[in-house]
Design a protein around this motif. Structure first.
Motif, PDB file in Angstrom:
ATOM      1  N   THR A 229       2.356   1.644  -3.452  1.00 27.83           N
ATOM      2  CA  THR A 229       1.336   2.087  -4.399  1.00 27.83           C
ATOM      3  C   THR A 229       1.078   3.586  -4.221  1.00 27.83           C
ATOM      4  N   LEU A 230       0.975   4.041  -2.991  1.00 24.60           N
ATOM      5  CA  LEU A 230       0.768   5.462  -2.735  1.00 24.60           C
ATOM      6  C   LEU A 230       1.986   6.289  -3.172  1.00 24.60           C
TER       7      LEU A 230
ATOM      8  N   VAL B 178       0.844  -1.188   0.000  1.00 24.63           N
ATOM      9  CA  VAL B 178       0.000   0.000   0.000  1.00 24.63           C
ATOM     10  C   VAL B 178       0.884   1.245   0.000  1.00 24.63           C
TER      11      VAL B 178
ATOM     12  N   ALA C 149       1.800   6.500  -6.958  1.00 20.51           N
ATOM     13  CA  ALA C 149       0.720   7.405  -7.327  1.00 20.51           C
ATOM     14  C   ALA C 149       1.140   8.862  -7.084  1.00 20.51           C
ATOM     15  N   GLY C 150       1.815   9.120  -5.996  1.00 24.65           N
ATOM     16  CA  GLY C 150       2.304  10.469  -5.697  1.00 24.65           C
ATOM     17  C   GLY C 150       3.347  10.916  -6.708  1.00 24.65           C
TER      18      GLY C 150
END
Length: 118
Positions: free
Chosen positions: A7-8, A4, A11-12
């Protein structure tokens, strides 16, 4: 949990990359020399140069006019002094009455300037 967080993080990073791409395009349009602020700055720069040239010409013309005006004023003051002396000299002349002035005759006087050829 690591998945997680990764993934964040991805994405950032993608969001920051997209933001930088959009910002780059906007800055390119902003600095465009044909349509953007760059064009306005270029036009204003040329106008400033033209205004500076016009100001220099006006300043030199004003200086020349000022010098000419000073010369004319000095000449006028000198002429005024001469006229004052002449008027003062006129006060010293005796009064002329009408009876003392010789009258001109009413008959015309003709003279000939013709020369005979010899």
């Amino acid at each position: 949990m690591d998945m997680v967080a990764d993934t964040l993080l991805v994405a950032g990073a993608l969001g920051a990359g997209i933001y930088c791409f959009i910002l780059s395009r906007r800055l390119t349009q902003f600095n465009n020399l044909e349509n953007g602020v760059g064009a306005a700055v270029a036009v204003l720069s040329s106008q400033v140069t033209e205004l500076q040239t016009a100001l220099d010409a006006a300043r030199s013309t004003a200086n020349h006019s000022s010098d000419t005006l000073v010369e004319i004023t000095e000449r006028a003051e000198q002429t005024s002094k001469k006229l004052e002396l002449m008027v003062a000299a006129l006060h010293d002349l005796p009064q002329v009455s009408e009876t003392s002035v010789p009258q001109k005759s009413s008959e015309p006087v003709f003279s000939s300037h013709f020369r005979e050829a010899r």
